[in-house]
Design an enzyme around this catalytic site. Structure first.
Site, PDB file in Angstrom:
ATOM      1  CB  CYS A   2      44.463 -72.835 -17.015  1.00 35.15           C
ATOM      2  SG  CYS A   2      44.361 -71.055 -16.904  1.00 35.15           S
ATOM      3  CD1 TRP A  75      41.099 -68.550 -22.484  1.00 35.19           C
ATOM      4  CD2 TRP A  75      40.387 -67.817 -20.491  1.00 35.19           C
ATOM      5  NE1 TRP A  75      40.007 -67.724 -22.690  1.00 35.19           N
ATOM      6  CE2 TRP A  75      39.549 -67.261 -21.481  1.00 35.19           C
ATOM      7  CE3 TRP A  75      40.134 -67.497 -19.152  1.00 35.19           C
ATOM      8  CZ2 TRP A  75      38.479 -66.422 -21.186  1.00 35.19           C
ATOM      9  CZ3 TRP A  75      39.066 -66.651 -18.856  1.00 35.19           C
ATOM     10  CH2 TRP A  75      38.259 -66.132 -19.879  1.00 35.19           C
ATOM     11  CG  ASN A 101      42.131 -74.678 -14.300  1.00 36.91           C
ATOM     12  OD1 ASN A 101      41.640 -73.594 -14.591  1.00 36.91           O
ATOM     13  ND2 ASN A 101      41.564 -75.825 -14.613  1.00 36.91           N
ATOM     14  CD  GLU A 495      32.082 -70.782 -30.997  1.00 35.52           C
ATOM     15  OE1 GLU A 495      32.627 -70.796 -29.896  1.00 35.52           O
ATOM     16  OE2 GLU A 495      31.175 -71.568 -31.308  1.00 35.52           O
TER      17      GLU A 495
HETATM   18  O1  M6R Z   1      30.827 -77.375 -21.650  1.00 35.58           O
HETATM   19  P1  M6R Z   1      29.556 -76.576 -21.749  1.00 35.58           P
HETATM   20  O2  M6R Z   1      28.582 -77.158 -22.689  1.00 35.58           O
HETATM   21  O3  M6R Z   1      28.958 -76.283 -20.420  1.00 35.58           O
HETATM   22  O4  M6R Z   1      30.033 -75.196 -22.354  1.00 35.58           O
HETATM   23  C1  M6R Z   1      29.165 -74.102 -22.448  1.00 35.58           C
HETATM   24  C2  M6R Z   1      29.696 -73.092 -23.424  1.00 35.58           C
HETATM   25  O5  M6R Z   1      30.895 -72.550 -22.957  1.00 35.58           O
HETATM   26  C3  M6R Z   1      29.930 -73.713 -24.803  1.00 35.58           C
HETATM   27  O6  M6R Z   1      28.773 -74.320 -25.265  1.00 35.58           O
HETATM   28  C4  M6R Z   1      30.385 -72.652 -25.825  1.00 35.58           C
HETATM   29  O7  M6R Z   1      29.396 -71.710 -26.025  1.00 35.58           O
HETATM   30  C5  M6R Z   1      30.719 -73.387 -27.122  1.00 35.58           C
HETATM   31  N1  M6R Z   1      32.051 -73.900 -27.070  1.00 35.58           N
HETATM   32  C6  M6R Z   1      30.549 -72.550 -28.305  1.00 35.58           C
HETATM   33  O8  M6R Z   1      30.775 -73.275 -29.476  1.00 35.58           O
END
Ligand code: M6R
Length: 615
Positions: A2, A75, A101, A495
């Site tokens: 969000c 979200w 959020n 994704e």
């Molecule tokens: O911000 P972060 O690196 O902690 O995020 C972890 C995952 O949510 C993130 O890597 C997610 O898997 C990617 N956006 C995928 O491309």
């Protein structure tokens, strides 16, 4: 998850908030809303869908010349995405409005209490409960809005970033944070609020980041008062000057942020290396490692904790650290680690990797490891993020803002940082001689140029993508350093294109997944030269015998795999430990192109958000 934007001052808040919400859409985009008000009127607009839809709807409304506004892009957590669940939410009297959020975990019991006191609810959200709790306290205790917010938040279990206003007394915005980031931009007798600073980058560079358990009262006369929500102690605002350029948060001529960010990788990696990789001096300079040299030299074990793409980077870290410094490494999903009563020994180092620095599971895992006495080191991209502030020490990747939901430059810069750390520790532990280390350093300095070359010559990927855009499934295989790359390639494809994809260590094929191979199954194999090359070639033969379609990532000049595979994509020859950075690039481009061919929204894939600040 969000996005929150708010404004109080002398300008029209509508364009500020709509523009800001566009920049925060990476945080969620299933519904959006805005409340604006002046001294005598207010106007609420909420809609299912994206910020563009909200903006169009707003254009149909009369202009009430507002001076204050709060906006939200959602979200969904509690309640499906629809107009009534969209924020802002309002209290039963219709006076108080709030954007939120996070998750109020005890919302159910609070809601029951409020219902017993005569409150009713129009939405399924936890947020509507909070705004009514604030109202109940304000009326019952006969206190000012900021006090009511403070008292209500002391009853709340969960996480929040909130902005609250009273439409009957629109002289201030009340902003509070626990677990969900909030930045306050300081303008001329005006304030901007955002889930990060990007919404107000073109209005002000002066920013105050709220810490957990802090709230601020932002008054129309330009006054800001910050205090601790629990102790009530006043806090002097620490004003930071933002260095980001506006270009870094715009598409800059690219069709999508993801494509821009893929192309930015040579520069991003150069920025990661700058001032740290000192090839001429034959060393690597990482202040945070120098400062805690003893800890790193005495570490018995390194535990990586991360989620998603950052977890894949951690796996690369495992291979790098074992190779360069011969230290036991474990790689943990933060979401599992946090609930497992993990065993943390004295002399363990826990490394948390996170692009956003706000991922709820990683943050919670960090806190648990810290409580258990581990030394916590962070690898983050977003400067000043929660994870970077909670760690004992750490390093920034300096990739610049990553807006596309699918991580690209975050991954390659995380690996670059891990290589730098591995080389630095190898230097300190003397696991390699200085000649060898110098060769690695020199080679590392060439990587940005090699990526640039690789991207320039990648047009064949568009042709390859055409063949697989209608596929239902896809398998990714890699070994050693490139096993995590196979996982990352599969994640990128699923994704953004919604094609089911799985990554495996190539040798695991024969233990089950090989049953999936037939003429309709594309198999992406990372088959670069050196260790295990022949074994991967055998795996390719096995796939070919079962009529699988092979897309192979190979080292420049490879002739063996070219004879077996349906398509080959060459990457420059580099030492094996550097291949994950290079092999990832064609996989990013392949996923991107397939997603485009399928008409998918690559920057905002369905059901996802960039920064996962809920469990
Ligand atoms: O911000 P972060 O690196 O902690 O995020 C972890 C995952 O949510 C993130 O890597 C997610 O898997 C990617 N956006 C995928 O491309």
């Amino acid at each position: 998850m969000c996005g929150i934007v708010a404004y109080i001052g002398n300008k029209d808040p509508k364009p500020i908030i709509i523009g800001g919400l566009h920049r925060l859409e990476y945080r969620g985009y299933d519904s959006a809303g805005i409340l604006v008000c002046n001294n005598s009127e207010y106007q609420l607009t909420k809609i299912t869908g994206k910020v563009n839809a909200l903006s169009k709807m707003l254009e149909t409304k009369p202009n009430i010349a507002p001076h204050l506004g709060i906006g939200h892009t959602r979200w969904a957590t509690h309640g499906i995405p629809n107009d009534k669940n969209a924020h802002p939410h309002y209290s039963n009297s219709g006076k108080l409005y709030m954007v939120h959020n996070g998750i109020i975990e005890n919302y159910d019991s609070l809601k029951m209490e409020l219902i017993n006191r005569g409150y009713s609810f129009y939405s399924d959200t936890d947020s509507e409960v909070l705004v009514n709790l604030i109202e109940e306290i304000k009326v019952k205790e006969n206190v000012k809005l900021h006090k009511a917010v403070q008292l209500a938040l002391n009853q709340v279990v969960g996480a929040y970033g909130i902005v609250v206003c009273d439409t009957f007394n629109p002289k201030e915005l009340i902003v509070a944070r626990l677990g969900s980031p909030l930045a306050i931009g300081l303008g001329e007798s005006s304030f901007y609020v955002g889930s990060d600073a990007t919404p107000f980058l073109d209005h002000t560079r002066k920013v105050v980041y709220l810490e957990d358990n802090e709230m601020a009262v932002l008054s129309k006369n330009g006054k800001i008062n910050i205090k601790n929500i629990i102790s009530d102690e006043p806090i002097h605002p620490y004003i930071e000057e933002l260095q980001w350029s506006l270009n870094s948060i715009q598409k800059g001529g690219y069709r999508h942020f993801m494509l821009k960010e893929i192309h930015e990788q040579p520069k991003a990696i150069s920025d990661t290396l700058r001032g740290r990789l000192l090839v001429d001096k034959g060393t690597i300079q990482i202040n945070s490692i120098n400062e805690y040299k003893e800890k790193f030299l005495n570490a018995k074990r390194i535990v990586f904790v991360a989620c998603g793409t950052s977890w894949h980077a951690s796996l690369v870290g495992e291979y790098l650290f074992e190779y360069f410094i011969r230290i036991p490494v474990e790689v943990e999903y933060a979401s599992e680690f946090r609930y497992r009563d993990p065993i943390i020994e004295k002399d363990d180092i826990v490394i948390c990797i996170s692009q956003s620095g706000e991922t709820a599971d990683t943050l919670a895992a960090l806190k648990i490891a810290k409580e258990k006495g581990a030394f916590i080191y962070g690898i983050c991209n977003v400067v000043g993020s929660s994870i970077s502030r909670e760690t004992h020490s750490g390093i920034y990747t300096h990739a610049g803002p990553e807006i596309g939901v699918a991580s690209t430059k975050a991954f390659s810069t995380q690996i670059t940082v891990l290589i730098l750390i591995a080389l630095k520790l190898a230097e300190l532990k003397k696991t390699f001689d200085s000649r060898q280390l110098h060769d690695y350093q020199a080679e590392l300095s060439q990587i940005p140029g090699k990526i640039e070359q690789l991207i320039k010559t990648s047009s064949s990927i568009d042709e390859i993508a055409k063949n697989y855009s209608d596929s239902q499934n896809c398998i990714y295989l890699g070994r050693g350093f490139n096993f995590p790359v196979a996982l990352e390639g599969a994640l990128k494809l699923k994704e953004i294109s919604y094609i089911h994809a799985e990554g495996y260590p190539a040798a695991e094929m024969k233990h089950g997944p090989i049953a999936l191979i037939d003429k309709n199954m594309p198999v992406v194999v990372i088959a670069t030269k050196k260790t295990n090359y022949e074994k991967v070639v055998s795996n390719i033969q096995e796939i070919k015998s079962r009529e699988g379609k092979i897309i192979a990532i190979v080292s420049e000049g490879d002739e063996t795999v070219a004879k077996l595979a349906n398509h080959v994509i060459e990457i420059p020859n580099v030492s094996e430990c550097f291949t994950p950075i290079l092999a990832t690039i064609p996989l990013q481009l392949l996923s991107y192109q397939i997603a485009i061919n399928r008409g998918c929204n690559v920057d905002q894939p369905r059901n996802l958000a960039k920064s996962v600040t809920v469990e």
